[in-house]
Design a protein around this motif. Structure first.
Motif, mmCIF file in Angstrom:
data_model
loop_
_atom_site.group_PDB
_atom_site.id
_atom_site.type_symbol
_atom_site.label_atom_id
_atom_site.label_comp_id
_atom_site.label_asym_id
_atom_site.label_seq_id
_atom_site.Cartn_x
_atom_site.Cartn_y
_atom_site.Cartn_z
ATOM 1 N N PRO A 119 9.661 -9.480 -10.908
ATOM 2 C CA PRO A 119 8.554 -9.315 -11.861
ATOM 3 C C PRO A 119 7.230 -8.989 -11.174
ATOM 4 O O PRO A 119 6.441 -8.173 -11.674
ATOM 5 N N ARG A 120 6.971 -9.614 -10.016
ATOM 6 C CA ARG A 120 5.726 -9.344 -9.285
ATOM 7 C C ARG A 120 5.701 -7.915 -8.762
ATOM 8 O O ARG A 120 4.681 -7.222 -8.852
ATOM 9 N N GLN B 99 7.212 -5.405 -10.035
ATOM 10 C CA GLN B 99 7.084 -4.538 -11.203
ATOM 11 C C GLN B 99 5.635 -4.461 -11.681
ATOM 12 O O GLN B 99 5.126 -3.381 -11.992
ATOM 13 N N SER B 100 4.957 -5.613 -11.712
ATOM 14 C CA SER B 100 3.588 -5.643 -12.220
ATOM 15 C C SER B 100 2.593 -5.039 -11.233
ATOM 16 O O SER B 100 1.617 -4.412 -11.639
ATOM 17 N N GLN B 101 2.833 -5.228 -9.924
ATOM 18 C CA GLN B 101 1.887 -4.739 -8.927
ATOM 19 C C GLN B 101 2.028 -3.235 -8.668
ATOM 20 O O GLN B 101 1.048 -2.580 -8.316
ATOM 21 N N TYR B 102 3.230 -2.682 -8.878
ATOM 22 C CA TYR B 102 3.451 -1.272 -8.576
ATOM 23 C C TYR B 102 4.116 -0.582 -9.764
ATOM 24 O O TYR B 102 5.301 -0.230 -9.724
ATOM 25 N N PRO B 103 3.362 -0.409 -10.846
ATOM 26 C CA PRO B 103 3.940 0.131 -12.080
ATOM 27 C C PRO B 103 4.427 1.573 -11.956
ATOM 28 O O PRO B 103 5.181 2.045 -12.816
#
Length: 377
Positions: A200-201, A203-207
């Motif tokens: 999840p991290r 995914q959120s940091q490197y959209p």
């Protein structure tokens, strides 16, 4: 008497075969010789006249014909550079190192400084090079842990990756090492993966990256990212196959007695135990022993021996209430010592989880999970 003589001759023959004497002087070039594949033993670089096993490491001697050998090794072996930093995970470093070494790659290590570096908690290694002095490498390996999670945008590492991205054939990240690549912009427009708990991290940091949660590793050509820990070993075999072919990579895996898992063979994120994360942590509060855990993508079961300090009925009540407070749990049945409910997991869909206490001997908590949404696989 004949049987005794036969056994004696067999023993003499086996000793002769298994304990070859090295050839001294000029080596004949027109016949097959045998050698111990380089492994660091005392018999490395020696040649033998016949087949058998190495007297030092007990490995099977390999055949060679010197004229052909020179032709086969006209091109240099690829070079792999493995990044060392304090807190790097031991398996993230040692797993790929072992694979590439067995595959015949030149393996070197490098760090931000050339000083003793502690990987894991107890192992200290001296890098061969610094980031600035590292010569050309065909493959770069970026492990996880430490710097990869605490400061992945380290300026020195970013400058290094931006400088090397045009000359390196394959850049492989293991586990949270993917965050180095993300910060350098190397995951933009690429598929990627990482350690299960960090997906999840990532995914959120490197959209701009398509982060996948159901694979061992993601191959985009130059950029290869792997999931956690032992997944780096599987991804390293995959990188070997990019240079030498799948057959050679599989042969090396067999030699290492390792069951090479391909891209979609296994992914921790897809196991049914993922439904249990919260109920497991709650149960462990009251556990004196966690002695059983088994399952697959569709079902999983765990068993815990519970403390005698609190009555089983009260333990069950506390755990059930905490689950219901979380908002992620929908109960569908309950009695004095058991309950069940539905959990919607963000990666693997809907699953049913049950909790029961067996009081026949010592109180045992039994947790079972079953995937309901099989279409999500």
């Amino acid at each position: 008497m004949k049987r005794v003589i036969y056994i004696f001759l067999v023993l003499v023959w086996s000793q002769t075969v298994s304990a070859q004497t090295p050839i001294n002087g000029d080596l004949p070039k027109d016949r097959v010789l045998y050698f111990c594949a380089p492994c660091g033993c005392s018999e490395d670089d020696k040649f033998f006249s016949g087949p058998g096993t190495c007297s030092a490491c007990q490995m099977q001697l390999q055949p060679t014909l010197l004229e052909l050998e020179r032709e086969n090794h006209s091109s240099p072996s690829p070079t792999v550079g493995i990044f060392l930093f304090n807190g790097a995970d031991v398996m993230d470093v040692s797993g790929p190192l072992s694979v590439f070494e067995h595959a015949g790659f030149n393996t070197v290590t490098f760090g931000k400084q050339k000083e003793m570096t502690r990987i894991g908690m107890n192992i200290e290694l001296m890098p061969d090079y610094t980031i600035e002095s590292l010569p050309h490498t065909d493959v770069l390996v970026l492990p996880g842990g430490g710097l990869a999670e605490s400061n992945p945008d380290d300026p020195q590492v970013m400058n290094f990756l931006n400088d090397r991205k045009y000359s390196t054939k394959v850049i492989l990240s293991v586990c949270s090492g993917a965050f180095f690549l993300g910060e350098a912009g190397l995951l933009d427009g690429q598929q990627s993966t990482t350690f299960a708990g960090l997906i999840p991290r990532l995914q959120s940091q490197y959209p701009k990256s398509e982060v996948l949660n159901n694979i061992k590793y993601a191959d985009n050509g130059q950029i290869v990212t792997s999931a956690g820990l032992s997944s780096g070993i599987d991804a390293s075999f995959h990188v070997v196959s990019k240079f030498y072919g799948v057959g050679r990579a599989q042969e090396i895996a067999n030699h290492m007695e390792y069951p090479w898992k391909r891209e979609h063979d296994y992914a921790r994120t897809q196991l049914a135990i993922n439904y249990m994360s919260q109920i497991q942590s709650l149960t462990q509060l009251f556990s004196v022993d966690f002695f059983y855990s088994q399952g697959d993508q569709y079902e999983w079961e765990c068993r815990f021996q519970l403390t005698h300090q609190i009555r089983p009925e009260k333990i069950k009540k506390i755990i059930q209430e905490e689950l219901e407070r979380s908002g992620e749990w929908k109960p569908n049945s309950s009695n004095k010592t058991s309950f069940a409910g539905i959990i919607h997991h963000p990666r693997i869909g809907k699953g049913e989880v049950s909790f029961s206490i067996d009081q026949k001997n010592n109180p045992i908590a039994i947790i079972k999970a079953k995937r309901k949404d099989k279409e999500s696989l």
